[in-house]
Design an enzyme around this catalytic site. Sequence first.
Site, short mmCIF file in Angstrom:
data_model
loop_
_atom_site.label_atom_id
_atom_site.label_comp_id
_atom_site.label_asym_id
_atom_site.label_seq_id
_atom_site.Cartn_x
_atom_site.Cartn_y
_atom_site.Cartn_z
N THR A 171 -4.51 -0.15 4.75
CA THR A 171 -3.66 0.31 6.05
C THR A 171 -3.59 1.80 6.89
O THR A 171 -3.27 1.88 8.30
CB THR A 171 -1.81 0.88 5.29
OG1 THR A 171 -2.31 1.78 4.71
CG2 THR A 171 -1.13 -0.95 4.56
N ASP A 172 -4.44 2.65 6.10
CA ASP A 172 -4.42 4.32 6.87
C ASP A 172 -5.69 3.68 7.86
O ASP A 172 -5.21 4.53 8.68
CB ASP A 172 -5.92 4.90 5.38
CG ASP A 172 -4.74 5.45 4.77
OD1 ASP A 172 -3.41 5.15 4.34
OD2 ASP A 172 -5.20 5.35 3.49
N THR A 180 -5.30 -1.21 -0.25
CA THR A 180 -4.28 -1.75 -1.82
C THR A 180 -3.68 -2.66 -1.55
O THR A 180 -3.52 -2.96 -3.03
CB THR A 180 -3.20 0.06 -1.30
OG1 THR A 180 -3.43 1.05 -0.64
CG2 THR A 180 -1.37 -0.81 -2.68
N SER A 212 -9.41 1.87 3.10
CA SER A 212 -9.61 1.72 4.92
C SER A 212 -10.30 2.61 4.99
O SER A 212 -11.26 3.75 6.61
CB SER A 212 -9.40 0.64 5.54
OG SER A 212 -7.60 2.54 5.54
N1 ASN Z 1 -5.57 3.82 1.23
C1 ASN Z 1 -5.50 2.49 1.57
C2 ASN Z 1 -6.23 2.40 2.82
O1 ASN Z 1 -5.70 1.91 3.81
C3 ASN Z 1 -3.65 2.39 2.20
C4 ASN Z 1 -3.11 1.04 1.86
O2 ASN Z 1 -3.53 0.44 2.02
N2 ASN Z 1 -2.25 1.26 1.30
O3 ASN Z 1 -7.04 1.16 2.21
#
Ligand code: ASN
Length: 573
Positions: free
Chosen positions: A105-106, A15, A74
């Site tokens: 973050t995932d 993100t 991710s």
């Molecule tokens: N879907 C995103 C990822 O993991 C979530 C994030 O980065 N906040 O790439």
Amino acid sequence: MPETRRLLLLYTGGTIGMRASAAGYVPAPGALQELLRGLPTFHDPSMPLFTTPVFPSGARIRYDLRTYEPLIDSSWMNLADHERIARDVYEAYDAYDGFVVLHGTDTMAYTAASLSFMLEGLGKPVILTGSQIPITLQRNDATDNLLGAMMVAAERAVPEVCVWFANRLLRGNRARKLDTDGLDAFQSPNAPPLAQGGVDIRLDAAQVLPMPTGPLRLRAGACPEVVSLRLFPGIDARVVRNVVAPPARAVVIEAFGSGNAPDNRPELVDALAEASARGAVLVVCTQCVAGTVNRRYASSSGLARAGAVSGGDLTPEAALMKLSWLLGQGLSPDEVRAAVGTSLRGEITEAASTRWSLDDPRFAAAIARVLGAPDPGAPVDGLRAALLPSLLGAAATHGDVAALRLLLSAAGAVNLADADGRTALHRAAAAGHLEVVHALLKAGADPFVLDQRGRSSLTEAYERGHAAIIDALVAAGASVRADDLDLALRGAARRGSAEATRALLDAGADPSAADTLGRTALHLAGLAGCAETWALLVDGGADLTRTDRFGQTAEQLAASVGHRLGRNGPAKS
Ligand code: ASN
């Protein structure tokens, strides 16, 4: 001249650098680079590209930004991506003071755990960060997270793979994403943060791993044939059987509470035990967010019987990545099992350092050393008498031959009995540990000792159908008393063990012999409600008309607890 620290930023996606689109956030190649170039915090326009202004510490950061192709969410990451990041750090290691990995973050917790294992002997910070809101949006958490991660990485104080998020520095292999949209998305429930960001960033140096003494080594290689199995009430054993079947080579069992499972369901325990016997490594973790697996409850013993090892306070993410990595290093199942409980990169709290238990072989060994100390007349003798039978019994039950030997030499006696009159030989025979039985017999264990219920080691072995142990005990002189067999048959019937029942009937046990309440093996099979055992006993000549001391036949007794069993097994309704 202010000191300049060198950082490499590996931008994998997530993100942090996305932009909003009609379909939701999407990776935006080039956007992060453009933005950073224009933000005075991240670039001083009077300096070469990507040099920050001087920080209050008196140093500035000069960084290179390497953008991965393609940038990914991710959730697309796989083990090859983890290896690529590890390799990039390894190859650029000497040229930089630290590394920042910009990541979605995932699956950040998985990557962090994986990297921690692949980078052996890491002496510089590798800090993963990302954000919940893209840096391209006006209100975001990306700039703070990125800046904090860079400052931590530039300090050279943390020789670890970490996650920096929302002003907290967490050990990477302890971190978990626990919130889908809170900005404070990460926590490490079983390990305190290594640093906290307030007015200053405060490092808790005592929590940080020591600087390695050797060089950095890249230990790439990860095996994808691992799987996680979350238990739930009523989980179907057939489904479990499929999950743990090849190609699965390791299974993280997410058990209840402190590692408990429905071990009242033999079909479930059998499915796991078969996988284990085939060479699959089973590791027990907890479904709880915080805390550790231990053996406080009897309901954890089914998993232990199935050959599963404790994952202690490993997070499920770290457990999966650790298993994947250990298998990827070419370790055998037994070597992997042995390594799971050992802290390689601070990912697990080793059992002995958190609590002791009579069941812990390391505790048993420590006590054996103390009790073995030649100090005649000291209060140790009372201690010895109080502790040794239980410790010997625990070592025998767990099949721990090494601990047992230590204890035997400390005890100087092998036939010590616990409060129930049971010796280590009783326990080893019941648990089915042939090697322990041999060791005990060699040390002079007496197979004729009866416990307070009049049971010998042979009774135990018969009752549970451990054929090799029966042979070993008989070879050591234990005689097969008719009483032994009858007692064992009743035990097998009560436990619903058809295999042992069959073996005992073949060996000549009397299905009509009764206990002090006048109950025969058939009565007990009726209480257990096991149709197969019941049928074997009926075929073996059990007397269906025989009543117990309360005047009940086996059939009536079975009916009184809701089991419909008749002459031909389950009655038709
Ligand atoms: N879907 C995103 C990822 O993991 C979530 C994030 O980065 N906040 O790439």
